[in-house]
Enzyme design. Structure first.
Site, mmCIF file in Angstrom:
data_model
loop_
_atom_site.group_PDB
_atom_site.id
_atom_site.type_symbol
_atom_site.label_atom_id
_atom_site.label_comp_id
_atom_site.label_asym_id
_atom_site.label_seq_id
_atom_site.Cartn_x
_atom_site.Cartn_y
_atom_site.Cartn_z
ATOM 1 C CB SER A 179 -0.897 -0.011 1.232
ATOM 2 O OG SER A 179 -1.605 1.184 1.357
ATOM 3 C CG HIS A 200 0.377 15.938 -1.897
ATOM 4 N ND1 HIS A 200 1.752 15.851 -1.970
ATOM 5 C CD2 HIS A 200 -0.097 14.784 -2.432
ATOM 6 C CE1 HIS A 200 2.091 14.708 -2.537
ATOM 7 N NE2 HIS A 200 0.982 14.040 -2.831
ATOM 8 C CB CYS A 244 -3.142 -4.365 -2.688
ATOM 9 S SG CYS A 244 -2.841 -3.183 -4.002
#
Length: 268
Positions: free
Chosen positions: A118, A123, A146
């Site tokens: 993963s 941001h 995943c």
């Protein structure tokens, strides 16, 4: 719906489904002068610098049971920060029962989940209007996993980690995995709404709208605070220092800004 161990579908190989939670938040402030804008951005950079964002993502990793492989972080000039985590499956043997249940996830003192390969990123984007006195801080966080675990269990903690006027939340499942007979599975759990992963005390204070595309495994929820208190949007002073006309004008500008962000279009 949660499958019991005897109901769980046996897969052929690794669960290749990719589940991504995108959490987008806005904090809005009214700043009338250049010095006020600079002071607001200094406050934001102090509150959400790369070190604090790293701590937030570390707690997200703990909540979903991730093992951190690498961290990249950066504070930008004049403002803004980015942090990226590369993570892998933690040392767990099986998925805990109840991991698919539609309910708010834990805060960081209750680690209950695990995940496979993963990444987690954040941001920040501080910006200001050149004429209208509006300053906005935006943070974008992606938690992509995943395997069997949904990153939605980190949503409750993320909401509590930011002072948020508006939230836009997306959850999507991509790819496919196969059962033991080779039959493709394009989602491995039932979901009706992202709102089911948000606690009631949060839902009570936000106006929420869902836009879901069930056949494509795409879920979208946007949220805006119900109550408006001008004092929460003034930086360094209160509305008592303003005339009634100023209060009316500033309130109109702030509400317009929030409505445009919430609905995703220019209203004027």
């Amino acid at each position: 719906m949660t499958l019991s161990p005897e109901q769980r579908v046996e897969l052929y190989g690794f669960n290749n489904l990719t589940k991504t939670l995108s959490f987008n938040m806005y904090d809005i402030c009214y700043t009338t002068t250049k010095s006020e804008r600079e002071a607001y951005f200094h406050y934001i950079d102090d509150q959400y610098n790369a070190d604090r964002l790293t701590n937030i993502l570390s707690n997200v990793s703990d909540i979903i049971g991730a093992h951190v492989l690498n961290i990249a972080k950066q504070d930008y000039v004049p403002q803004g920060s980015s942090v990226t985590f590369l993570v892998s499956e933690g040392p767990v043997i099986e998925v805990p029962n109840g991991s698919f249940a539609e309910s708010p996830g834990p805060l960081p003192d209750a680690v209950v989940l695990a995940l496979d390969k993963s990444h987690i990123t954040v941001h920040t984007y501080p910006e200001s209007h050149p004429d209208e006195g509006i300053s906005t801080f935006r943070a974008d966080i992606d938690v992509s996993t995943c395997g069997e675990i949904s990153p939605l269990k980190a949503l409750n903690y993320l909401i509590h980690s930011f002072d948020t006027d508006i939230m836009t939340i997306d959850y999507r499942v991509r790819g496919f995995t196969r059962d033991i007979s080779g039959h493709k599975l394009f989602i491995d759990h039932e979901i009706s709404s992202i709102q089911n992963y948000i606690p009631d005390e949060i839902k009570n204070i936000y106006h929420m709208i869902d836009v879901n595309v069930y056949q494509e495994n795409i879920f979208h929820t946007k949220c805006k605070l119900r109550e408006f208190d001008l004092n929460n949007y003034l930086f360094g002073y209160t509305k008592e220092k303003l005339s009634s006309k100023e209060v009316e004008e500033i309130t109109e500008k702030l509400n317009l800004e929030m409505d445009e962000i919430f609905y995703g279009k220019n209203i004027q």
